[in-house]
Structure formats: C-alpha cells, structure tokens
Design a protein around this motif. Sequence first.
Motif, mmCIF file in Angstrom:
data_model
loop_
_atom_site.group_PDB
_atom_site.id
_atom_site.type_symbol
_atom_site.label_atom_id
_atom_site.label_comp_id
_atom_site.label_asym_id
_atom_site.label_seq_id
_atom_site.Cartn_x
_atom_site.Cartn_y
_atom_site.Cartn_z
ATOM 1 N N THR A 128 -13.904 54.437 -8.052
ATOM 2 C CA THR A 128 -13.388 55.146 -9.076
ATOM 3 C C THR A 128 -14.340 56.129 -9.573
ATOM 4 N N PRO A 129 -13.620 57.481 -9.906
ATOM 5 C CA PRO A 129 -14.441 58.544 -10.327
ATOM 6 C C PRO A 129 -15.180 58.407 -11.718
ATOM 7 N N SER A 130 -14.453 57.419 -12.498
ATOM 8 C CA SER A 130 -14.959 57.092 -13.757
ATOM 9 C C SER A 130 -14.257 55.710 -14.166
ATOM 10 N N PRO A 131 -15.226 54.782 -14.306
ATOM 11 C CA PRO A 131 -14.672 53.382 -14.378
ATOM 12 C C PRO A 131 -14.396 52.917 -15.810
ATOM 13 N N SER A 132 -13.180 53.611 -16.434
ATOM 14 C CA SER A 132 -12.351 52.907 -17.298
ATOM 15 C C SER A 132 -11.104 53.409 -17.050
ATOM 16 N N CYS A 133 -9.887 52.622 -17.811
ATOM 17 C CA CYS A 133 -8.470 53.183 -17.570
ATOM 18 C C CYS A 133 -7.956 54.441 -17.376
ATOM 19 N N ILE A 134 -8.272 55.014 -18.701
ATOM 20 C CA ILE A 134 -7.722 56.469 -18.765
ATOM 21 C C ILE A 134 -8.154 57.437 -17.944
ATOM 22 N N PRO A 135 -9.670 57.735 -18.033
ATOM 23 C CA PRO A 135 -10.114 58.905 -16.837
ATOM 24 C C PRO A 135 -9.622 58.443 -15.464
ATOM 25 N N MET B 170 -4.805 60.325 -22.737
ATOM 26 C CA MET B 170 -4.632 61.096 -21.617
ATOM 27 C C MET B 170 -3.934 62.405 -21.863
ATOM 28 N N GLY B 171 -3.076 62.503 -22.804
ATOM 29 C CA GLY B 171 -2.152 63.530 -23.017
ATOM 30 C C GLY B 171 -1.367 63.961 -22.001
ATOM 31 N N VAL B 172 -1.085 65.242 -22.021
ATOM 32 C CA VAL B 172 0.123 65.755 -20.951
ATOM 33 C C VAL B 172 -0.421 67.129 -20.788
ATOM 34 N N GLY B 173 0.489 67.682 -20.100
ATOM 35 C CA GLY B 173 0.114 69.293 -19.650
ATOM 36 C C GLY B 173 -0.861 69.403 -18.076
ATOM 37 N N LYS C 242 1.868 49.318 -16.635
ATOM 38 C CA LYS C 242 0.894 49.818 -17.061
ATOM 39 C C LYS C 242 0.773 51.374 -16.967
ATOM 40 N N MET C 243 1.038 52.520 -17.607
ATOM 41 C CA MET C 243 0.800 53.719 -17.418
ATOM 42 C C MET C 243 -0.459 54.219 -17.928
ATOM 43 N N HIS C 244 -0.683 53.983 -19.247
ATOM 44 C CA HIS C 244 -1.711 54.388 -20.280
ATOM 45 C C HIS C 244 -1.386 55.674 -20.509
ATOM 46 N N PHE C 245 -0.089 56.369 -20.391
ATOM 47 C CA PHE C 245 -0.032 57.766 -21.041
ATOM 48 C C PHE C 245 0.154 57.863 -22.600
ATOM 49 N N TYR C 246 -0.195 58.992 -22.926
ATOM 50 C CA TYR C 246 0.063 59.431 -24.395
ATOM 51 C C TYR C 246 0.482 60.927 -24.626
ATOM 52 N N PRO C 247 1.855 61.031 -25.149
ATOM 53 C CA PRO C 247 2.475 60.087 -26.106
ATOM 54 C C PRO C 247 3.026 58.923 -25.073
ATOM 55 N N GLN C 248 3.082 57.850 -25.534
ATOM 56 C CA GLN C 248 3.306 56.567 -24.556
ATOM 57 C C GLN C 248 4.698 56.607 -23.756
ATOM 58 N N ARG C 249 5.756 57.389 -24.185
ATOM 59 C CA ARG C 249 6.755 57.293 -23.440
ATOM 60 C C ARG C 249 6.937 58.833 -22.864
ATOM 61 N N LEU D 287 -5.032 70.502 -24.545
ATOM 62 C CA LEU D 287 -4.807 70.177 -25.951
ATOM 63 C C LEU D 287 -3.984 71.540 -26.551
ATOM 64 N N GLU D 288 -4.490 72.628 -26.362
ATOM 65 C CA GLU D 288 -3.952 73.895 -26.893
ATOM 66 C C GLU D 288 -2.627 74.152 -26.306
ATOM 67 N N ALA D 289 -2.426 73.949 -25.079
ATOM 68 C CA ALA D 289 -0.984 74.298 -24.339
ATOM 69 C C ALA D 289 -0.055 73.374 -24.638
ATOM 70 N N SER D 290 -0.349 72.334 -25.167
ATOM 71 C CA SER D 290 0.639 71.109 -25.448
ATOM 72 C C SER D 290 1.401 71.212 -26.994
ATOM 73 N N PRO D 291 2.913 70.806 -26.795
ATOM 74 C CA PRO D 291 3.397 70.689 -27.965
ATOM 75 C C PRO D 291 3.193 69.562 -28.848
ATOM 76 N N TYR D 292 2.406 68.620 -28.126
ATOM 77 C CA TYR D 292 2.066 67.331 -28.929
ATOM 78 C C TYR D 292 0.738 67.409 -29.408
ATOM 79 N N LYS D 293 0.661 66.721 -30.675
ATOM 80 C CA LYS D 293 -0.615 66.580 -31.436
ATOM 81 C C LYS D 293 -1.199 65.223 -30.763
ATOM 82 N N TRP D 294 -1.790 65.480 -29.676
ATOM 83 C CA TRP D 294 -2.192 64.100 -29.017
ATOM 84 C C TRP D 294 -3.812 64.252 -29.011
ATOM 85 N N MET D 295 -4.543 64.952 -29.773
ATOM 86 C CA MET D 295 -6.099 64.989 -29.892
ATOM 87 C C MET D 295 -6.326 65.369 -31.374
ATOM 88 N N SER D 296 -7.246 64.694 -31.955
ATOM 89 C CA SER D 296 -7.417 64.728 -33.342
ATOM 90 C C SER D 296 -8.627 65.868 -33.404
#
Length: 492
Positions: free
Chosen positions: A47-54, A80-83, A104-111, A483-492
């Motif tokens: 794995t290039p990064s040993p945890s779920c999301i990356p 994970m976000g989108v874009g 399990k997809m582990h996407f966000y937004p979850q849908r 993040l900046e290109a996304s319509p979602y507020k998925w990172m604080s």
Amino acid sequence: MTRTNVLLLMTDQQRADSVGCFGSPVVETPNLDWLASQGTIFTQAYTPSPSCIPARAALLTGQKPWNTGILGMGRGQGPMGVGFAHTLPGELAKAGYHTQGVGKMHFYPQRTLNGFHHTVLDESGREEDPGFVSDYRKWFQRHKDGDYDITDHGIGWNSWMARPYHAPEHLHPTNWTVNESIEFLKRRDPAKPFFLKTSFARPHSPYDAPAYYFDLYANGGKAIPAPYKGEWASMHDDPEEAARPDAWRGVRSDEEIRRARAGYYGSITHIDHQIGRLLTYMQKIGELDRTLIVFVSDHGDMLGDHNLWRKTYAYDGSARVPLIVRPPRAWGKPARAVVDTPAVLQDLMPTVLDFLGLPIPDTVDGISLKPLMEGKSVGREYIHGEHSTCYSEEQEMQYMTDGKRKYVWLPRIGREQLFDISRDFREERDLSADGDWREELDVWRKRLVAELEPRGAGLTDGGRLVSQAGKPFLVSPRYRERLEASPYKWMS
C-alpha cells in the motif's frame, strides 16, 4: 465493445501473510487459493499509505498519495472528498460499463459516487453526513430478531479485543456485502459489461467473526503464530497507551494476542467462504469465466507485531497486502503464476484499463502489471510509501522497498531503519547502525531524497533528509486544490 467484466474484491486491513496461497500455514482461504491457481500472485504488493482513506484514494485514482492530496488520516488530511479528474469506475462507466460499489467506500460526502453509477454502503460506525445511515445498518435493523444493534458485543472499531459475533451469522456485514453483490448481478443492465467492487468491512476490527469461524481458530487446535518482536520493538512498549481498549501500541498478554488473531483469522475465512458463494453465483449465470478478477486489501494489521496494533506503519504487517489478478478463463493462464517485482495499489487502475484495451489517463502514476504477468519486465526497481501523523508523531513515516530491502524514515523523531527482508521477513533486526550496511543505507537515503526533493515541502535540504520535529503537519497542495474546486465543504 469487449464483453469482459471486472470484479474487484477488496478486504479492509488484511495483511499479506493471512492468505493460504501467500504462505500462511494456518489461515484457510480455499476460494482465494483457487483464484490464485488461475492467475498471478504478487508477493511484494504494498500500500502506498497504510490506512483506509489514503490507500483507497490511490486505488480509486491510480495516483500516489502526494497527488491525491491525502497522506494519512487526520492531522490536516481530512476526508477523501471529491474532485478527482479520473477514477477507475468513472473511466469504466465512460467506456460503457455498468458500475456498482458495494460495502465500504469511505467516501465523503458519504453518498458521493466518485465515478460509480450507484453504491450500496456499509460504512461501519461512520455517520459523517447529516442524517446519514448506511444501507447495511438499515437492513440490519429491518431483519434483526431482538433489541440489539450492530456492535452490541461491546468491541470498538479499532480495538485489539475479540469475541464471536453477537448476532445470527446471516446478519453479519460480510454476508450482507455478498448478498448485495449478488443482488446487483441479478438487477444489472444485461446489455453492458459490469464493474463490481465488492468491498468488505472486515477483517478490520472489531475482530468479531461468527462463532463457527472464531472457534475454528480459537478452539480448533490450530497453532496461532506468535507476534514478531524486533530487537528494536521496546520503543513501542508504552504501558499507558497499552491500557486503552483501542491501543495503537503496547504489550498485551499472550492470550489476548492469540484471541485477537483467532478473531481476525476467523473473519478472513468467513470472507473467503462468502467470496466462494459469490463466485458460485457468477458461475451459475455464466459470467465467471469472462470476468477479470482482482483481489486486494487496502493495508494490513500489525496484530501485536513489534508491540504495535492497527496500521499506518511501514512494517510488512501493516504495509504489505495480498494481491491476486485472475484474467478471464478464455484468455488462458498468465505466463507467470508468481511475481516478486514490487507492486503498489495505484497500479491497479492502469492494470485493469490495460487488460480491457482502454486508454490510461495521464494523471495516473501507477503502472500496468499486465506485462509482468506475461513474463516481461517493467523496469521498476522499488516503490515508495508514506503516512502522516495520526496516532502520534512517532509513527509518521516514509518508506521504500524493492522487495528485498526496506528503508524506513521516521521524520518527526529523526530515526532511520533498514531491514534485509529477503532474509529477515519478520523485520526483527534493524541494520541502520550496522557498519557493514552503511553504504546500502546511504543508497536508500539518497533514493528517498530524490523522491521527496521535487515536492519542495521542507523534507529535504541539499541532498539531506530534514527532521520534521516541531514543524507543521505535512499537507499536500493537491488537497487544497481539490477543496477549492469542490462545491462541498468537506474540509474544515
């Protein structure tokens, strides 16, 4: 259009040495072993990064973590976000495939779909979107026969504790994941080839295998292997952390470790039997022999090795994953049944597209593994992986391996490690202070500098690795760009 289907079987947190065909003398995986007998085993897949999301973002996009912008979980990494410009399901959908994600997809937004036409979700305990309830939890609530919930056995989502599943076996998420995969095959568009990602939430903790599978290892007389303990492992002997029911490190008793491994191995055999059920259905409807099948996990699980639990580490228990690729039967067996050239998760997107004769986007960092299966060379010498701070600054890491040696850098404590994994696969002897290995240590250090220098992120300076102690957490600029290109507020 080709009629070749694609089935991506994915487990969560499964280490490479927990599959029979990868050399486990204990874990029973007859269906995976059968698939491997018709395809290729990649013995040095990482794995290039040993945890779920990356890890999942790298598989989804074919990109290394720096380019997905996700270097870990937490500490500025966010979800994970989108874009993403290109994803594996998105490319297949554009090519006329009916695409479905189950489990399990582990996407966000979850849908969010990230290229899939549809997803049916089991997100364990994650309810991150307002009002989100997973499809599995809704199904469980409708079908249970008493006043209990999905984790009323009392074991947490990251715990080292283990016990048999508390509800009837047919309610287990592993069974549900195959139920929904079969349901998709019944309802899919028959005029199109399909891409189905069947993504299990186990053997990730809780180690809650159904009673039959738990007892197979806990009380069946099997010799559960003891954890590996490196000469250097005392650095993780942390009594305060060990007292936590979800400890990431520390010494546990032999019985606790044995019970954890029994639950973990039982979950794997349970998954294997359910995979067999899915393959049997595919055979029944005439689709098995014309399906490209890939089996992989996102990362491993330390299971007490070196006084460590869970994942995020460079050591093989956490970073090396099982990878099997089985072409459609009509194509015949690959020229090579076993490949020991290093592979990494971002290779899977170009591999699938290559098999199907589809173009590989120029955003992809991985390479196709198809030539290796055909007995050809791909010119890769080694692979690189990393993980940002998550549990503690001590476990942030960078690593490189060629399948024979492994170099590890822990940037926030200024420590290097070097292992000769061709002879010491348990990684028990750190050679970094051994004068006989000084030259090779320097070779690997320079390789890591060459990998990190183009980032301009302060990890290197004039050909040296630079300690990150006391510095801000590393965040890839790609993350901010998405993040900046996304319509979602998925990172604080």
